[in-house]
Design an enzyme around this catalytic site. Structure first.
Site, short mmCIF file in Angstrom:
data_model
loop_
_atom_site.label_atom_id
_atom_site.label_comp_id
_atom_site.label_asym_id
_atom_site.label_seq_id
_atom_site.Cartn_x
_atom_site.Cartn_y
_atom_site.Cartn_z
N ARG A 1 -3.89 21.15 13.80
CA ARG A 1 -4.61 21.53 15.02
C ARG A 1 -3.67 21.86 16.18
NH1 ARG A 1 -10.15 20.04 14.73
NH2 ARG A 1 -10.51 18.65 12.98
N ARG B 1 -17.59 23.00 24.41
CA ARG B 1 -17.37 21.62 23.98
C ARG B 1 -17.32 20.72 25.21
NH1 ARG B 1 -16.65 18.71 19.79
NH2 ARG B 1 -16.48 20.35 18.23
N LYS C 1 -20.42 28.53 22.25
CA LYS C 1 -20.39 27.06 22.30
C LYS C 1 -19.46 26.59 23.41
CE LYS C 1 -17.76 24.50 19.31
NZ LYS C 1 -17.32 24.06 17.98
N ASP D 1 -19.82 29.44 16.98
CA ASP D 1 -19.02 29.76 18.17
C ASP D 1 -18.19 31.01 17.88
OD1 ASP D 1 -16.80 28.89 16.63
OD2 ASP D 1 -17.03 26.84 17.36
N ASP E 1 -18.86 27.66 9.35
CA ASP E 1 -17.76 27.25 10.24
C ASP E 1 -16.53 26.95 9.41
OD1 ASP E 1 -16.55 26.73 12.63
OD2 ASP E 1 -17.88 25.10 13.23
N GLY F 1 0.79 -1.24 0.00
CA GLY F 1 0.00 0.00 0.00
C GLY F 1 0.82 1.28 0.00
#
Ligand code: R5P
Length: 289
Positions: free
Chosen positions: A95, A191, A189, A166, A215, A39
């Protein structure tokens, strides 16, 4: 100038090449002619790039696309390109911009360090981290806005108002609202966990209106579903979910049934991709000089 698209971003690369009147260089990917049964990715440029300024377009999601980006960048550099501009439409691993616990990797920077091995500059869009992280990258990097493209689309489908689910999305929604020519509001918002969010009660002027929730990312769709339910409760006639990056993981499709329509850009190709950000990236490439 030449444009190469990795397999995560073929259609967007084509759009960018067209906008720039540049040549699109096809790249073979995925399967080695002899076959890699384990792969592993395989890439091959199908036209020369020696002496060219090459724009390499590849989203770094899912993970194998990261390897493909590095292989393509290396093949372009070894092919004698003069300059390589990496366009990472959706910056997967974007992130984490801080080391919260000792021993962690700052993943947004990790990817940039590897991009800098072969590429001279980097453009991305709505990086999930604080965009300030781009200043710490080892190559010039810029976050390009896709909000004008989303705003144009929402104007064409005649929404009456925009909603940020948010505070984090507020800056984006403000930008889209200028282009769409409609007012905006926002929710607060909280979480609870990766799948659950709560919103603070707030009166919204949405009775009988067509409203788009805007968003940066739709992941599980939990944020959008919660905001959509609130809009319905307050009498919105039509609810549209709009995002730059449509990841659509886990129960996203079920969650998004709370909306009448879902739109995403081509930073990540999916069945909800209805807006192209090719002209936004093309303009940013032109501005590089
Ligand atoms: C974070 O706050 C982001 O702006 C998005 O709202 C979030 O990533 C969406 O995630 P989900 O679709 O899982 O609620």
């Amino acid at each position: 100038m030449k444009v190469v698209g990795g397999s995560a971003s073929v259609s967007l690369a084509r759009g960018i090449a067209k906008d720039l009147s540049a040549t699109l260089v096809d790249a073979a990917s995925e399967r080695h002619p002899g076959g890699f049964p384990d792969g592993e990715r395989y890439v091959r440029l199908l036209a020369p790039v020696a002496g060219d300024h090459v724009v390499l377009v590849q989203t770094t999601h899912p993970d194998p696309m990261i390897v493909e980006l590095f292989l393509l960048a290396d093949a372009i550099r070894d092919g004698g390109a003069d300059r390589i501009t990496a366009v990472i439409p959706y910056y997967g691993y974007g992130r984490q911009d801080k080391r919260f616990l000792e021993g962690e990797a700052v993943s947004a920077k990790t990817i940039a360090k590897h991009v800098a091995v072969d590429c001279d500059e980097l453009l991305t869009m709505a990086i999930p981290a604080n965009p300030e992280i781009l200043k710490t990258f080892p190559l010039p990097a810029r976050d390009v806005s896709g909000m004008a493209a989303i705003g144009r689309y929402l104007k064409s489908v005649r929404v009456d108002a925009l909603l940020a689910p948010d505070r984090g999305a507020l800056r984006l929604v403000k930008e889209a609202s200028v282009v769409a020519g409609v007012p905006f509001d926002f929710l607060e918002k909280k979480r609870i966990d990766s799948y659950t969010v709560k919103i603070e009660p707030k009166a919204l002027a949405v009775e009988g209106k067509s409203v788009a929730i805007v968003d940066d990312v739709i992941s599980t769709g939990g944020t959008i579903a919660t905001a959509a339910k609130e809009l319905r409760r307050q009498g919105a006639r039509r609810v549209i979910a709009a995002c730059v990056h449509g990841l659509f993981v886990d129960k996203a499709e079920a969650n998004l049934k709370a909306c009448d329509d879902v739109i995403a850009t081509d930073t990540i190709q999916s069945k909800f991709t209805k807006v192209s950000v090719a002209s936004e990236f093309a303009a940013a490439i032109r501005a590089l000089g």
